[in-house]
Design a protein around this motif. Structure first.
Motif, short mmCIF file in Angstrom:
data_model
loop_
_atom_site.label_atom_id
_atom_site.label_comp_id
_atom_site.label_asym_id
_atom_site.label_seq_id
_atom_site.Cartn_x
_atom_site.Cartn_y
_atom_site.Cartn_z
N CYS A 50 0.85 -1.18 0.00
CA CYS A 50 0.00 0.00 0.00
C CYS A 50 0.89 1.24 0.00
O CYS A 50 1.67 1.47 0.93
N ARG B 149 -5.15 1.39 4.06
CA ARG B 149 -4.52 0.10 3.78
C ARG B 149 -5.53 -1.02 3.97
O ARG B 149 -6.22 -1.09 4.97
N GLU C 13 -2.68 -6.04 2.76
CA GLU C 13 -1.61 -5.22 2.20
C GLU C 13 -0.58 -4.86 3.27
O GLU C 13 -0.89 -4.83 4.46
#
Length: 460
Positions: free
Chosen positions: A411, A416, A420
């Protein structure tokens, strides 16, 4: 030096593989000590399969070469491919000192290149910053017995006591693998060697340093021919250096070399003995919108590789991989962003010197997929036919029984997602600089500091 951690389970990775089809990658082996405290000498500096893929060689900063051999497949466990086990380990280079220049010469192995096999023995070239060596790796499973003039322990007999004539015979013995230096090519480079490449004629090879490229014959050690020299008369006028060089896989007169300015020059040795004037110049115009203080640094090419068919070449710079058609010089036919999310972090990467890391790249056996490394022990696979890419991770922590390892995503900003990883939490000390792909199968080798990971395609 090379304890082996084996798992009797596999994890599956959905990703891009050969032939344009989905390949499920599974963990096979990891070599190297598990300790967090890594000795400098154990850091892997190069990885290379031989032409059949049966042998896999690694070099480290301690000057050692470790060769792994692929064992024959176990038919009762056909879902598991054969594994690689230590075949031979030897000290290739020792630290030296240049008394004339008062400089220490590291023993670190910069490159290993295999020669095509011609007999029962294998040959490879290994180089540190200054000296290239040709090594012979051979097997011995018999020993001679029954000498007339000496005892079995090697002592010579008194000729007066010999009354009968014996015919020496060979007796079976435990297999022994011997590595012996056959040639030493030295004293030809003023600057640090960054590349060696064996020619398709199997008689010559090139070695490149920052400013010069030399052509050697494998049988002649006391002289080489300088084929490229970009050193200016006044070193203050120096604007670029050679970063990598490679021979064409099929045309023995053709080679390329890349520079720190992001250009690739293709040279033809038929045109001139000194190839300072290139035949082709491959260069992509810079996008003015991306111009910054770091533009010149990140455009420096760290690796160049011809495709197996010789039609294309691949280059790796700091942020991207580019595929060039040898018939088109003005721009690459394909460009893949490796870790574009780091563009906003270039200032901090410059401060910690990571921006100068030299990532390598490699092709799969049929040139349909390319692979290169990144940070946080991530490595990227880029499928050319389906225009897809996947980020995978070489990590001991993710090795859990029967757990599917999903492709990793980074990310770069904003909110986020659950699966990720934030770009701010990437570990820049964990980096994959060296990778290799088996020439015939979906088997890859990935070096992470002092560990060598081997991944294979899952066989159903």
């Amino acid at each position: 030096m090379w304890p082996v951690t084996k798992c009797n389970w596999r994890f599956v990775v959905s990703g891009a593989g050969g032939g344009g089809n989905d390949v499920q990658w599974c963990f096979s082996q990891v070599k190297g000590a598990i300790d967090d405290d890594v000795a400098e000498a154990d850091i892997i500096s190069t990885v290379e399969f031989n032409h059949s893929g049966e042998l896999l060689a690694t070099g480290d900063k301690g000057g050692r070469v470790v060769i792994f051999q692929q064992e024959t497949e176990n038919k009762s466990q056909s879902q598991f491919r054969s594994e690689y086990n230590v075949y031979s380990t030897f000290q290739s280079h020792e630290p030296e000192f240049d008394y004339l220049k008062s400089l220490e010469i590291e023993e670190k192995i910069n490159k290993i290149r295999w020669l095509p096999q011609k007999n029962a023995a294998q040959f490879l070239l290994s180089t540190n910053d200054k000296t290239i060596k040709l090594w012979k790796i051979s097997e011995r499973d018999k020993r001679p017995e029954g000498y007339n003039l000496k005892e079995e322990d090697g002592r010579y007999r008194d000729a007066a006591t010999i009354t009968t004539l014996r015919v020496p015979v060979f007796r079976p013995m435990d297999l022994m693998v011997e590595a012996s230096p056959r040639r030493v090519f030295a004293n030809a480079h003023t600057y640090h060697i960054n590349s060696i490449s064996v020619n398709s004629d199997n008689e010559t090879y090139l070695s490149a340093d920052d400013l010069r490229i030399n052509l050697w014959h494998l049988e002649i050690t006391d002289r080489s021919f300088n084929i490229v020299d970009i050193k200016p008369a006044n070193m203050e006028e120096l604007t670029e250096v050679i970063t990598a060089a490679e021979f064409h896989p099929h045309q023995c007169n053709t080679f390329v070399y890349s520079s720190s300015k992001g250009t690739i020059r293709l040279c033809d040795m038929r045109a001139s003995a000194l190839c300072d004037k290139h035949s082709k110049l491959f260069e992509e115009p810079e996008d003015p919108s991306n111009r910054s203080f770091f533009s010149e640094i990140i455009s420096s090419i760290s690796d160049v590789k011809f495709s197996h068919n010789g039609r294309y070449m691949m280059t790796r710079d700091y942020l991207s991989v580019k595929i060039w058609d040898l018939n088109m010089e003005n721009r690459p036919v394909e460009t893949y962003q490796v870790h574009e999310y780091l563009r906003s972090k270039l200032c901090s990467l410059y401060e910690n010197d990571c921006i100068f890391d030299k990532f390598e790249c490699c092709w799969n056996g049929n040139d349909s997929v390319v692979m290169t490394g990144s940070y946080n022990n991530f490595f990227r696979m880029l499928d050319r036919s389906q225009r897809r890419d996947v980020t995978l991770e070489a990590s001991r922590e993710s090795c859990k029984p029967r757990q599917v390892l999903k492709p990793r995503r980074v990310c770069a900003g904003g909110k986020r997602k659950k699966d990720e990883i934030s770009v701010d939490s990437l570990d820049f000390n964990k980096k994959i600089l060296h990778t290799a792909w088996h020439p015939q199968e979906n088997i890859i080798a990935v070096a992470t500091t002092n560990n060598l990971y081997i991944f294979q395609e899952k066989v159903n």
